[in-house]
Write a protein that holds these residues in place. Structure first.
Motif, PDB file in Angstrom:
ATOM      1  N   ILE A 138       2.161   1.996  -3.478  1.00 43.26           N
ATOM      2  CA  ILE A 138       1.128   2.584  -4.325  1.00 43.26           C
ATOM      3  C   ILE A 138       0.939   4.057  -3.953  1.00 43.26           C
ATOM      4  O   ILE A 138       0.804   4.922  -4.825  1.00 43.26           O
ATOM      5  CB  ILE A 138      -0.222   1.841  -4.144  1.00 43.26           C
ATOM      6  CG1 ILE A 138      -0.060   0.344  -4.399  1.00 43.26           C
ATOM      7  CG2 ILE A 138      -1.309   2.457  -5.015  1.00 43.26           C
ATOM      8  CD1 ILE A 138      -0.013  -0.098  -5.824  1.00 43.26           C
ATOM      9  N   ARG A 139       0.968   4.333  -2.649  1.00 40.92           N
ATOM     10  CA  ARG A 139       0.802   5.718  -2.224  1.00 40.92           C
ATOM     11  C   ARG A 139       1.956   6.588  -2.753  1.00 40.92           C
ATOM     12  O   ARG A 139       1.759   7.716  -3.167  1.00 40.92           O
ATOM     13  CB  ARG A 139       0.728   5.810  -0.696  1.00 40.92           C
ATOM     14  CG  ARG A 139      -0.545   6.532  -0.242  1.00 40.92           C
ATOM     15  CD  ARG A 139      -0.630   6.588   1.260  1.00 40.92           C
ATOM     16  NE  ARG A 139      -0.939   5.286   1.843  1.00 40.92           N
ATOM     17  CZ  ARG A 139      -0.444   4.852   3.012  1.00 40.92           C
ATOM     18  NH1 ARG A 139       0.385   5.591   3.712  1.00 40.92           N
ATOM     19  NH2 ARG A 139      -0.786   3.671   3.466  1.00 40.92           N
ATOM     20  N   GLN A 149       1.562   7.110 -12.930  1.00 37.69           N
ATOM     21  CA  GLN A 149       0.314   6.393 -13.210  1.00 37.69           C
ATOM     22  C   GLN A 149       0.469   4.914 -12.908  1.00 37.69           C
ATOM     23  O   GLN A 149       1.453   4.294 -13.304  1.00 37.69           O
ATOM     24  CB  GLN A 149      -0.043   6.553 -14.675  1.00 37.69           C
ATOM     25  CG  GLN A 149      -0.774   7.840 -14.966  1.00 37.69           C
ATOM     26  CD  GLN A 149      -1.280   7.829 -16.388  1.00 37.69           C
ATOM     27  OE1 GLN A 149      -1.795   6.826 -16.859  1.00 37.69           O
ATOM     28  NE2 GLN A 149      -1.118   8.959 -17.058  1.00 37.69           N
ATOM     29  N   ASN A 150      -0.509   4.361 -12.189  1.00 42.43           N
ATOM     30  CA  ASN A 150      -0.418   2.931 -11.892  1.00 42.43           C
ATOM     31  C   ASN A 150      -1.803   2.326 -11.834  1.00 42.43           C
ATOM     32  O   ASN A 150      -2.773   2.996 -11.479  1.00 42.43           O
ATOM     33  CB  ASN A 150       0.315   2.723 -10.572  1.00 42.43           C
ATOM     34  CG  ASN A 150      -0.429   3.355  -9.416  1.00 42.43           C
ATOM     35  OD1 ASN A 150      -1.315   2.750  -8.823  1.00 42.43           O
ATOM     36  ND2 ASN A 150      -0.101   4.620  -9.101  1.00 42.43           N
ATOM     37  N   THR A 151      -1.890   1.081 -12.228  1.00 40.47           N
ATOM     38  CA  THR A 151      -3.161   0.371 -12.172  1.00 40.47           C
ATOM     39  C   THR A 151      -2.898  -1.033 -11.615  1.00 40.47           C
ATOM     40  O   THR A 151      -1.945  -1.686 -12.048  1.00 40.47           O
ATOM     41  CB  THR A 151      -3.773   0.168 -13.584  1.00 40.47           C
ATOM     42  OG1 THR A 151      -2.895   0.750 -14.532  1.00 40.47           O
ATOM     43  CG2 THR A 151      -5.145   0.738 -13.695  1.00 40.47           C
ATOM     44  N   PHE A 172       3.614   6.076  -5.520  1.00 38.90           N
ATOM     45  CA  PHE A 172       3.356   6.317  -6.946  1.00 38.90           C
ATOM     46  C   PHE A 172       2.375   7.471  -7.119  1.00 38.90           C
ATOM     47  O   PHE A 172       2.612   8.397  -7.884  1.00 38.90           O
ATOM     48  CB  PHE A 172       2.734   5.071  -7.622  1.00 38.90           C
ATOM     49  CG  PHE A 172       3.646   3.871  -7.676  1.00 38.90           C
ATOM     50  CD1 PHE A 172       5.021   4.027  -7.713  1.00 38.90           C
ATOM     51  CD2 PHE A 172       3.113   2.587  -7.710  1.00 38.90           C
ATOM     52  CE1 PHE A 172       5.859   2.918  -7.767  1.00 38.90           C
ATOM     53  CE2 PHE A 172       3.942   1.483  -7.772  1.00 38.90           C
ATOM     54  CZ  PHE A 172       5.328   1.643  -7.791  1.00 38.90           C
ATOM     55  N   ASN A 173       1.270   7.378  -6.385  1.00 40.57           N
ATOM     56  CA  ASN A 173       0.233   8.403  -6.525  1.00 40.57           C
ATOM     57  C   ASN A 173       0.753   9.785  -6.155  1.00 40.57           C
ATOM     58  O   ASN A 173       0.443  10.773  -6.815  1.00 40.57           O
ATOM     59  CB  ASN A 173      -0.988   8.053  -5.669  1.00 40.57           C
ATOM     60  CG  ASN A 173      -1.686   6.812  -6.211  1.00 40.57           C
ATOM     61  OD1 ASN A 173      -1.538   6.472  -7.382  1.00 40.57           O
ATOM     62  ND2 ASN A 173      -2.434   6.131  -5.338  1.00 40.57           N
ATOM     63  N   LYS A 174       1.555   9.821  -5.060  1.00 40.97           N
ATOM     64  CA  LYS A 174       2.075  11.099  -4.595  1.00 40.97           C
ATOM     65  C   LYS A 174       2.980  11.737  -5.658  1.00 40.97           C
ATOM     66  O   LYS A 174       3.009  12.952  -5.819  1.00 40.97           O
ATOM     67  CB  LYS A 174       2.859  10.903  -3.288  1.00 40.97           C
ATOM     68  CG  LYS A 174       2.813  12.125  -2.379  1.00 40.97           C
ATOM     69  CD  LYS A 174       3.456  11.848  -1.029  1.00 40.97           C
ATOM     70  CE  LYS A 174       4.963  11.809  -1.142  1.00 40.97           C
ATOM     71  NZ  LYS A 174       5.626  11.228   0.033  1.00 40.97           N
ATOM     72  N   ASN A 199       2.778  11.324  -8.886  1.00 39.56           N
ATOM     73  CA  ASN A 199       2.147  11.365 -10.210  1.00 39.56           C
ATOM     74  C   ASN A 199       2.624  10.283 -11.159  1.00 39.56           C
ATOM     75  O   ASN A 199       2.779  10.516 -12.355  1.00 39.56           O
ATOM     76  CB  ASN A 199       2.393  12.729 -10.868  1.00 39.56           C
ATOM     77  CG  ASN A 199       1.308  13.694 -10.500  1.00 39.56           C
ATOM     78  OD1 ASN A 199       0.162  13.278 -10.299  1.00 39.56           O
ATOM     79  ND2 ASN A 199       1.660  14.960 -10.376  1.00 39.56           N
ATOM     80  N   GLU A 228       0.825  -1.201   0.000  1.00 36.81           N
ATOM     81  CA  GLU A 228       0.000   0.000   0.000  1.00 36.81           C
ATOM     82  C   GLU A 228       0.863   1.256   0.000  1.00 36.81           C
ATOM     83  O   GLU A 228       0.560   2.225  -0.689  1.00 36.81           O
ATOM     84  CB  GLU A 228      -0.925  -0.037   1.245  1.00 36.81           C
ATOM     85  CG  GLU A 228      -2.037   0.987   1.227  1.00 36.81           C
ATOM     86  CD  GLU A 228      -2.868   0.923  -0.036  1.00 36.81           C
ATOM     87  OE1 GLU A 228      -3.154   2.005  -0.591  1.00 36.81           O
ATOM     88  OE2 GLU A 228      -3.196  -0.203  -0.488  1.00 36.81           O
TER      89      GLU A 228
END
Lengths: 218, 342
Positions: free
Chosen positions: B326-327, B335-337, B329-331, B333, B323
Motif C-alpha cells: 500500500i505504501r 490510487q487505491n482503496t 502505491f501511495n508513493k 501516486n 502495508e
C-alpha cells in the motif's frame, strides 16, 4: 331494360368519365406538382427558404382551393372558350377540372415531400447536390409511394368532379345520370351509373394501393 | 490541413438564445483520427456540421486545404463538399434505392458513366464487405450493414476527409467495434483523415489519436489521447472516464469485513492512471515484495505504453508485507482503496 342503345350510352359515358378523370389528372399534376415542390422548397428551413414566395404561392393556392368546383366551371367559361374554342363537352371540361385539381394536388405533393426524412436532404447536401438534384434524386423518389397514394385520392376526387361537370354539359357518366336519371327519372339508368362510378372508384383505389406498395421499400 | 478558427454559432428560438458554439478552434492534421467527445447538447453535432457548412457558423472560419469555405460560391462549396465524406447516426440511406444505387448516388450527381459507376460501386462494396448485398434494399439490412453502405457511399468521391456524426451511437457494442475497425482500416489504407464526434469514451479510446472535449459550446481540453486521458483532474474528463465500478464477486462480498481481523486479508481496489504498466504493478508485488496475491477482477486497457483501468487485488501476505505494498502505491501516486478484509 338493357337494350343496345342504353348499353352504348352507358359505355360512352363511362369512357368519357375515364378520359376526363385521367387526362385532367395528368394536367392537374403537370400544374400542381411543380407548385407543390416550390411550396415545399421555400418553406422555413428548407433548401430554398423564402418567406415571401412561399406566402404568396400559398395564398394563391388557398384562393383556388376555396372556389367551389361548380362555380369554378362557370367562372372559367371565357378562359375555357379561349383555350379549346367551346365551353361544352368533354374537352372543355378538362380545363376547369385540371385547374380545379391543381392547387389540391400542390398541397398533397407538399405534404408528401414533408414526409421525407430531413436527414436524407441533409445527406444529399453533404454530397454536394444542388436543389434540383436533391429534388430529382432524393425528394421525389423517396416520396413516390406517398405521391402515388395522393394520385389515387386526386383521381377519385376527379371522378366526382367530372360527374358534377356532367350536369352542366361536360358529358360522361355524370351527364347520363343527370339527364336520364334526374330529368327523365329512369331509376335503372341512374342506379347503373352509380354502380359504374363506384366500380371505377374502387378500381382506382385498388390499382393505386398496388402501385404504391410496389414502390414502397421502407 | 483543416483549421477551424474561432467559430461561434448561436441559435435563436423565439425568445430563447442558445450558444451552441463559443469561439471554437481546432486543427486537424492530414491522416489523423480526431475525436470530439461531449454530452448531448454540448455542441458537438453543430461543430461537425460546421466543417462542411451544413451549419453556417455566425463567426469564424473553416479553412480546408487553404480555402475559406464560407467565402465560396454555392457551386464551389458543392464541389468542396464532394471531397468531404460524411456518415450519420441514422445512416440516412435512401429507402427507394438498392444498396448498389445508394452507393452510386454521389457518382450519379457527378453524371458519371454507367460503366464507371458500376466499377467504382463494386470496388467500394468490396471495401465494406457487402458485395453480396448489392441488390437488396436498405430495409432488409442490419444497422451495422446500413452503416457500411453509408461508409461506401461517403467514399465514392474519393474524399480526403470523413466526418462521422455519432456514427456508432445507434449500434450495439459488437457492431460498433467492427465499424470502428473499418474506419481505422480506411484511415490507414486510404489515408483518409477522420473527424468524429461521440458521447462514448470507448469510441475515442478505440481509434482516435487526438481528442478534444467539448462542453457548453467550448473546447475545454485538446491533446493526444494519452494526454487527455491522463488528465484525470479535469471534471469533464473524469465524468467520461470513470470506468464502471468494479464489482466485488458475491462469494467474497458476503464474507467481507469492514475491520481487519486475524486471518483476513485486505481487498484493494487499484486504479491505473497511465503512470504504471499493469504488468509492472503485478511484478512489483510478486517479485520485489514477494507478496502472494489473488487478482479478483481487472478491467484494464492499454493505450500506447500506458495502462488505464481498475483492478481488484486480494493481497495475501503478512500484515507488514501488505502495508508495504500500500505504501508503494501511495508513493507512486497509484490510487487505491481498501474495500474490506476477507
Amino acid at each position: 331494360m338493357l337494350d343496345e342503345s342504353t348499353v352504348s350510352l352507358l359505355f360512352k359515358g363511362l369512357g368519357e368519365t375515364v378520359y376526363m378523370t385521367f387526362v385532367s389528372g395528368f394536367f392537374g399534376f403537370l400544374l400542381g406538382l411543380p407548385v407543390g415542390i416550390v411550396l415545399f422548397l421555400t418553406r422555413k428551413g428548407q433548401l430554398l427558404e423564402n418567406r415571401s414566395y412561399n406566402r404568396s404561392l400559398s395564398v394563391l393556392v388557398n384562393v383556388f382551393r376555396s372556389i367551389p368546383f361548380i362555380i369554378l366551371i362557370v367562372w372559367l367559361i371565357p378562359f375555357t372558350r379561349a383555350m379549346v374554342g367551346t365551353s361544352i363537352g368533354v374537352n372543355a371540361a378538362l380545363v376547369p377540372l385540371s385547374i380545379g385539381s391543381a392547387p389540391f394536388i400542390a398541397r398533397l405533393v407538399e405534404n408528401s415531400l414533408l414526409e421525407v426524412p430531413a436527414g436524407l436532404v441533409e445527406t444529399a447536401r453533404a454530397l454536394g447536390a444542388g436543389p434540383i438534384q436533391v429534388t430529382r434524386k432524393v425528394l421525389l423518389p423517396e416520396a413516390l409511394p406517398s405521391l402515388i397514394n395522393n394520385a389515387s385520392i386526386t383521381l377519385i376526387t376527379l371522378v366526382g368532379y367530372s360527374a358534377m361537370g356532367g350536369a352542366v354539359g361536360a358529358g360522361g357518366l355524370g351527364q347520363v345520370g343527370y339527364q336520364y336519371g334526374y330529368v327523365g327519372y329512369n331509376a335503372f339508368i341512374m342506379n347503373t351509373v352509380l354502380i359504374l362510378l363506384i366500380a371505377l372508384v374502387f378500381l382506382i383505389q385498388f390499382l393505386g394501393d398496388r402501385l404504391s406498395k410496389k414502390f414502397n421499400h421502407r | 490541413m483543416i483549421a477551424i478558427k474561432n467559430i461561434s454559432k448561436t441559435f435563436r428560438q423565439e425568445k430563447k438564445v442558445f450558444k451552441a458554439l463559443d469561439d471554437v478552434s481546432l486543427e486537424i492534421e492530414q491522416g489523423d483520427i480526431v475525436g470530439i467527445i461531449g454530452f448531448s447538447g454540448a455542441g458537438k453535432s453543430t461543430l461537425i456540421r460546421s466543417v462542411n457548412l451544413l451549419e453556417k457558423p455566425d463567426e469564424g472560419q473553416i479553412i480546408v486545404n487553404g480555402k475559406d469555405l464560407a467565402k465560396l460560391s454555392s457551386s464551389e462549396l458543392a464541389k468542396e463538399r464532394k471531397k468531404i465524406g460524411m456518415i450519420f447516426q441514422h445512416f440516412n440511406l435512401l429507402s427507394s434505392r438498392t444498396v448498389f444505387d445508394n452507393v452510386a448516388l454521389p457518382l450519379e450527381l457527378d453524371n458519371a458513366g454507367k460503366a464507371e459507376i458500376s466499377k467504382k460501386v463494386n470496388e467500394l462494396l468490396k471495401v465494406v464487405g457487402l458485395e453480396d448485398k448489392a441488390n437488396e434494399y436498405p430495409k432488409s439490412l442490419s444497422g451495422g450493414q446500413k452503416q457500411r453502405v453509408a461508409i461506401a457511399r461517403a467514399l465514392a468521391n474519393d474524399p480526403y476527409l470523413l466526418l462521422c456524426d455519432e456514427a456508432t451511437s445507434a449500434l450495439d457494442p459488437v457492431t460498433t467495434q467492427s465499424i470502428l475497425q473499418l474506419l481505422k482500416d480506411i484511415n490507414q489504407r486510404l489515408g483518409i483523415t477522420i473527424l468524429l464526434i461521440t458521447h462514448e469514451m470507448d469510441v475515442i479510446k478505440a481509434i482516435c489519436n487526438h481528442v478534444a472535449v467539448i462542453d457548453k459550446g467550448r473546447l475545454v481540453v485538446k491533446g493526444s489521447l494519452e494526454e487527455v486521458l491522463s488528465d484525470r483532474e479535469h471534471p469533464i474528463i473524469k465524468q467520461f472516464s470513470i470506468s464502471k465500478t468494479v464489482n466485488i464477486p458475491q462469494s467474497i462480498s458476503s464474507t467481507l469485513k469492514r475491520e481487519p481481523e486475524a486471518g483476513l486479508f485486505p481487498l484493494v481496489e487499484v486504479e491505473l492512471n497511465g503512470n504504471i504498466l499493469f504488468e509492472k504493478l503485478l511484478s512489483v508485488i510478486y517479485s520485489d515484495y514477494k507478496i502472494p496475491y489473488k487478482l479478483i477482477t481487472a478491467d484494464v486497457e492499454y493505450l500506447g505504453k500506458a495502462s488505464f483501468g481498475k483492478l481488484l487485488l486480494h493481497l495475501q501476505g503478512s500484515p507488514v508485507e501488505n502495508e508495504k505494498a500500500i505504501r508503494y502505491f501511495n508513493k507512486n501516486n497509484i490510487q487505491n482503496t481498501i474495500k474490506g478484509y476477507a
